[in-house]
Scaffold this motif. Structure first.
Motif, PDB file in Angstrom:
ATOM      1  N   UNK A 219      -6.428  40.874  19.607  1.00  0.00           N
ATOM      2  CA  UNK A 219      -5.087  41.459  19.698  1.00  0.00           C
ATOM      3  C   UNK A 219      -4.174  40.984  18.572  1.00  0.00           C
ATOM      4  N   UNK A 220      -4.050  39.666  18.416  1.00  0.00           N
ATOM      5  CA  UNK A 220      -3.054  39.147  17.468  1.00  0.00           C
ATOM      6  C   UNK A 220      -3.397  39.524  16.026  1.00  0.00           C
ATOM      7  N   UNK A 221      -4.640  39.291  15.619  1.00  0.00           N
ATOM      8  CA  UNK A 221      -5.027  39.588  14.236  1.00  0.00           C
ATOM      9  C   UNK A 221      -4.894  41.082  13.924  1.00  0.00           C
ATOM     10  N   UNK A 299       0.597  48.889   1.984  1.00  0.00           N
ATOM     11  CA  UNK A 299       0.573  47.922   3.081  1.00  0.00           C
ATOM     12  C   UNK A 299       1.695  46.914   2.947  1.00  0.00           C
ATOM     13  N   UNK A 300       1.936  46.560   1.696  1.00  0.00           N
ATOM     14  CA  UNK A 300       2.954  45.561   1.398  1.00  0.00           C
ATOM     15  C   UNK A 300       4.302  46.012   1.948  1.00  0.00           C
ATOM     16  N   UNK A 301       4.700  47.223   1.595  1.00  0.00           N
ATOM     17  CA  UNK A 301       5.979  47.750   2.046  1.00  0.00           C
ATOM     18  C   UNK A 301       5.986  47.866   3.565  1.00  0.00           C
ATOM     19  N   UNK A 302       4.890  48.379   4.120  1.00  0.00           N
ATOM     20  CA  UNK A 302       4.773  48.539   5.569  1.00  0.00           C
ATOM     21  C   UNK A 302       4.932  47.196   6.279  1.00  0.00           C
ATOM     22  N   UNK A 303       4.256  46.195   5.717  1.00  0.00           N
ATOM     23  CA  UNK A 303       4.246  44.884   6.362  1.00  0.00           C
ATOM     24  C   UNK A 303       5.604  44.215   6.357  1.00  0.00           C
ATOM     25  N   UNK A 304       6.382  44.494   5.333  1.00  0.00           N
ATOM     26  CA  UNK A 304       7.672  43.828   5.256  1.00  0.00           C
ATOM     27  C   UNK A 304       8.772  44.602   5.961  1.00  0.00           C
ATOM     28  N   UNK A 305       8.564  45.893   6.177  1.00  0.00           N
ATOM     29  CA  UNK A 305       9.661  46.675   6.743  1.00  0.00           C
ATOM     30  C   UNK A 305       9.398  47.125   8.167  1.00  0.00           C
ATOM     31  N   UNK A 306       8.149  47.375   8.496  1.00  0.00           N
ATOM     32  CA  UNK A 306       7.869  48.065   9.741  1.00  0.00           C
ATOM     33  C   UNK A 306       7.348  47.085  10.787  1.00  0.00           C
ATOM     34  N   UNK A 307       7.852  47.203  11.999  1.00  0.00           N
ATOM     35  CA  UNK A 307       7.212  46.486  13.089  1.00  0.00           C
ATOM     36  C   UNK A 307       6.699  47.542  14.045  1.00  0.00           C
ATOM     37  N   UNK A 308       5.415  47.766  13.944  1.00  0.00           N
ATOM     38  CA  UNK A 308       4.814  48.852  14.714  1.00  0.00           C
ATOM     39  C   UNK A 308       4.266  48.301  16.028  1.00  0.00           C
ATOM     40  N   UNK A 309       4.714  48.913  17.102  1.00  0.00           N
ATOM     41  CA  UNK A 309       4.211  48.391  18.389  1.00  0.00           C
ATOM     42  C   UNK A 309       3.973  49.493  19.385  1.00  0.00           C
TER      43      UNK A 309
ATOM     44  N   UNK B  85       2.026  47.724  28.574  1.00  0.00           N
ATOM     45  CA  UNK B  85       1.252  46.694  27.867  1.00  0.00           C
ATOM     46  C   UNK B  85      -0.092  47.206  27.386  1.00  0.00           C
ATOM     47  N   UNK B  86      -0.093  48.427  26.849  1.00  0.00           N
ATOM     48  CA  UNK B  86      -1.328  48.938  26.235  1.00  0.00           C
ATOM     49  C   UNK B  86      -1.413  48.358  24.836  1.00  0.00           C
ATOM     50  N   UNK B  87      -2.606  47.868  24.463  1.00  0.00           N
ATOM     51  CA  UNK B  87      -2.761  47.312  23.115  1.00  0.00           C
ATOM     52  C   UNK B  87      -2.631  48.439  22.096  1.00  0.00           C
ATOM     53  N   UNK B  88      -1.657  48.345  21.184  1.00  0.00           N
ATOM     54  CA  UNK B  88      -1.368  49.499  20.318  1.00  0.00           C
ATOM     55  C   UNK B  88      -2.468  49.816  19.316  1.00  0.00           C
ATOM     56  N   UNK B  89      -3.309  48.838  18.994  1.00  0.00           N
ATOM     57  CA  UNK B  89      -4.323  49.087  17.971  1.00  0.00           C
ATOM     58  C   UNK B  89      -5.641  49.572  18.556  1.00  0.00           C
ATOM     59  N   UNK B 128      -9.773  59.132  22.872  1.00  0.00           N
ATOM     60  CA  UNK B 128      -9.879  58.661  21.492  1.00  0.00           C
ATOM     61  C   UNK B 128      -8.527  58.436  20.836  1.00  0.00           C
ATOM     62  N   UNK B 129      -7.447  58.675  21.579  1.00  0.00           N
ATOM     63  CA  UNK B 129      -6.126  58.532  20.971  1.00  0.00           C
ATOM     64  C   UNK B 129      -5.641  57.092  21.054  1.00  0.00           C
ATOM     65  N   UNK B 130      -4.668  56.798  20.194  1.00  0.00           N
ATOM     66  CA  UNK B 130      -3.978  55.507  20.266  1.00  0.00           C
ATOM     67  C   UNK B 130      -2.760  55.660  21.179  1.00  0.00           C
ATOM     68  N   UNK B 131      -2.329  54.576  21.802  1.00  0.00           N
ATOM     69  CA  UNK B 131      -1.186  54.677  22.724  1.00  0.00           C
ATOM     70  C   UNK B 131       0.047  55.340  22.118  1.00  0.00           C
ATOM     71  N   UNK B 132       0.301  55.108  20.810  1.00  0.00           N
ATOM     72  CA  UNK B 132       1.543  55.674  20.262  1.00  0.00           C
ATOM     73  C   UNK B 132       1.481  57.188  20.150  1.00  0.00           C
ATOM     74  N   UNK B 133       0.284  57.757  20.272  1.00  0.00           N
ATOM     75  CA  UNK B 133       0.176  59.216  20.230  1.00  0.00           C
ATOM     76  C   UNK B 133       0.336  59.837  21.617  1.00  0.00           C
ATOM     77  N   UNK B 134       0.652  59.024  22.607  1.00  0.00           N
ATOM     78  CA  UNK B 134       0.748  59.526  23.968  1.00  0.00           C
ATOM     79  C   UNK B 134       2.201  59.597  24.416  1.00  0.00           C
TER      80      UNK B 134
END
Lengths: 309, 358
Positions: A219-221, A299-309, B85-89, B128-134
């Motif tokens: 998860x974390x990595x 990736x560089x720009x993404x990593x510094x600007x975006x927090x994707x969750x 709490x779905x793992x986004x990746x 096959x989708x990722x959570x953010x596509x739902x």
């Protein structure tokens, strides 16, 4: 309704001649604003680009042209031989020293990659410990790491050198790399990122039965990939540009990095400096960091600007 | 499928005690809804059952096994989180399969279970989708699916519907109930929404300040609230509380608003003059042009379509809310109302229900 062309960007709907005049004035003002902005940008680019341009051009002339003190503004005809000479021999006057630039580039590459990878590995682990585990003295450790931010390499260089001497790591690749690996900055950046990972992920993983290492790996990595990439770019350049530490710890020519080696090409003494070769070396030394930035820019720009969750 | 027993669960965070001894027996296949305002300790209780928090004292038993000292993974439970709490990746499939993979279940079995759950939840096309596509509703289903594939003894739901919009919430509510009945898995569902609680639960646990104020079926909680807190919490608009004193040897109540009215269901203990509270639900207030009606000074009229909610004041200054099947246009500045004693809830001075007799 329209009286004449309505300039793009004017918000007002033109309903009378007076409004049309106002709209034209607005358009003129905007055009002027754009002109000023561009002028400032162009001047900025010139200031930054000119030295690089001169280096690039200088590296394509023969030794006497550059040596005379003329500053040519356009390419000469000796580019290929200069670069080959630098790469393979390090220039005629350095035959005695005998370190071809490709060796220096290779050394720099190993050092920069190891420093970047090592820093990322260590700081990922320490940030993981500080964020996700509660153990006695957790905040003490965090602050200890944090405080070292204020101590750059230069401050601790004498004790570090002493340690390296005692460990017998002077004039070795590990001696060149290891002291530069610990990184408070990267630890701090990863900590900030880890703090944004919702607690629910940790809890869901606990219920799923994932242990700490499994959670780290699964998860974390994966969630940190863009941050890792961004940091890699920064740390690679940091490692590549190291000057003082390699200068101190390495006296063996075969371990010289390109940044140090290049300055050693500028000698005192009787021999004339081969500025064309030195400039070619400088251009060569610039290429790997530039390549890393270009390749990893997205990736560089993404990593510094975006927090994707 | 298992029972759940909580005995005297207490929890303190430092000096603050958030749970003051919760006892609960959940039968096999039962759906228990823990409901309460925020900060009442309901989420802490759920997390203690899940094993994400350790109780300061008390025991948790699942299917007779004492799991108080066990890790969450060893308790044979599944939890649906508020934010899913779905793992986004990970894809939907990987999300659902993750817990099973860690358990070392063979891939064909994982595929079978995920396919079954996906079919049940109608998310087969999304694997096959990722959570953010739902969409929100789809994520909710995936979170449910992740719980189902575990085939756990106990489902735990931590306000799983509060991130959905109103319409979807109603739909998912019904779906969760249907699914829970079909699977027959014992469930604990935490919510702050009383409608959710009423519609979902076999029984409710109404929590108030770290205590279970009442544990009973939804209709019992509504019809015989144990105290003024429960009475005010369940039902919308909330129950009216009118101060009164006992009169006529415990046979009647003298309302502050004026009249003395006899209880419909018998005498109440305590001497005349004792302070009591009369609770009347807004929907039980009647409009009547009779001489004994009380004049309600109308302050605010809220039309709901078929009904109208009227906010006003009784003589004596107490607020009263009435819900009447009248068009808003027919309501003047004062409204004659009756408070029928058959619909009263009688509480003592401390706010506890005062049953008839004795």
């Amino acid at each position: 309704m329209s009286t004449g062309t309505i300039p793009r960007g004017s918000l007002a709907q033109v309903t009378s001649a007076e409004d049309a005049a106002l709209a034209r004035a607005t358009a003129r003002r905007q055009a002027r604003g754009r002109l000023v902005a561009h002028a400032v940008l162009i001047i900025g680019v010139l200031i930054f680009a000119l030295p690089i341009w001169l280096t690039l051009v200088g590296s394509s002339h023969d030794v006497s042209t550059v040596g005379r003190g003329d500053v040519p503004l356009w390419f000469g005809s000796h580019a290929v031989e200069n670069y080959l000479s630098a790469l393979l021999t390090g220039g005629q006057s350095r035959v005695a020293r005998g370190v071809p630039v490709w060796v220096m580039l290779w050394n720099s590459m190993i050092v920069a990659i190891c420093i970047a990878a090592g820093k990322i590995a260590i700081s990922l682990l320490s940030a993981y410990a500080v964020v996700f585990f509660s153990f006695p003295g957790r905040m003490v450790f965090f602050w200890l790491i944090f405080i070292t931010l204020m101590l750059p390499v230069e401050v601790r260089i004498i004790p570090t050198f002493e340690v390296m001497v005692n460990l017998g790591l002077v004039n070795t690749m590990p001696g060149l790399i290891i002291p530069l690996i610990a990184s408070a900055t990267a630890t701090l950046l990863f900590r900030q990122f880890f703090l944004t990972i919702p607690d629910e992920f940790v809890e869901a993983a606990k219920i799923d039965g994932a242990g700490p290492l499994r959670f780290f790996r699964d998860v974390v990595i994966p969630l940190s990939v863009t941050n890792i990439a961004a940091l890699f770019v920064i740390l690679f350049i940091y490692g590549w540009n190291q000057y003082l530490w390699p200068l101190l710890i390495v006296t063996d020519k075969d371990l010289e990095t390109v940044v140090v080696g290049m300055t050693k090409m500028i000698g005192g003494g009787d021999a004339q400096n081969e500025w064309n070769i030195i400039m070619a070396t400088a251009v060569l030394a610039m290429l790997p960091p530039v390549a890393v930035v270009i390749l990893m820019q997205r990736w560089f720009v993404k990593g510094l600007t975006e927090t994707e969750k | 499928m298992a029972t759940l027993t909580l005995s005297d669960i207490r929890k303190s965070f430092g000096a603050t005690q958030v749970l003051h001894g919760i006892d609960l027996d959940v039968a096999e296949g039962e759906m228990i809804v823990v409901v309460g305002a925020s900060g009442c300790g309901k989420s802490t209780l759920l997390r203690i059952v899940a094993g994400l928090e350790t109780p300061t004292s008390g025991a948790v038993r699942i299917g007779g096994r004492d799991v108080t000292a066990l890790e969450p993974a060893d308790r044979d439970i599944a939890m649906v989180f508020q934010n899913y709490a779905l793992y986004p990746h990970m894809t939907v499939f990987e999300n659902m399969a993750y817990g099973l993979k860690i358990r070392g279940i063979a891939m064909p079995e994982i595929r079978r279970r995920v396919a079954d759950a996906a079919e049940m939840l109608e998310i087969g096309a999304l694997l096959d989708r990722k959570p953010r596509q739902l969409s929100g509703g789809q994520r909710q289903r995936v979170a449910m699916g992740r719980a189902i594939v575990r085939e756990p003894k106990l489902f735990l739901f931590d306000e799983p519907l509060s991130n959905l919009d109103a319409k979807l919430r109603v739909q998912m509510r019904a779906e969760i109930r249907r699914l829970q009945k079909r699977l027959g898995v014992t469930s604990l569902f935490v919510t702050h929404d009383q409608v959710e609680a009423m519609t979902l639960g076999d029984r409710l646990v109404v929590m108030h300040r770290g205590r279970a104020a009442q544990v009973a079926s939804p209709m019992e909680v509504w019809g015989q609230p144990a105290d003024t807190y429960v009475a005010g919490f369940i039902g919308s608009p909330a129950m009216n509380f009118l101060s009164a004193t006992l009169a006529g040897n415990g046979r009647a109540a003298e309302l502050k608003a004026g009249p003395t009215l006899p209880f419909a269901d018998g005498t109440r203990p305590g001497g005349d003059g004792a302070k009591i509270t009369i609770g009347v639900r807004p929907e039980h207030v009647l409009q009547a042009e009779t001489p004994d009606a009380l004049p309600l000074a109308v302050e605010l009229v809220e039309p709901l379509g078929s009904e109208t909610v009227i906010h006003g004041r009784l003589p004596g200054g107490e607020a009263l809310v009435a819900r009447l099947p009248l068009p808003a246009s027919r309501i003047g500045p004062t409204l004659p109302v009756l408070l029928p004693p058959e619909a009263w809830h009688v509480f003592d001075g401390e706010g506890r229900r005062l049953p008839a007799g004795g």
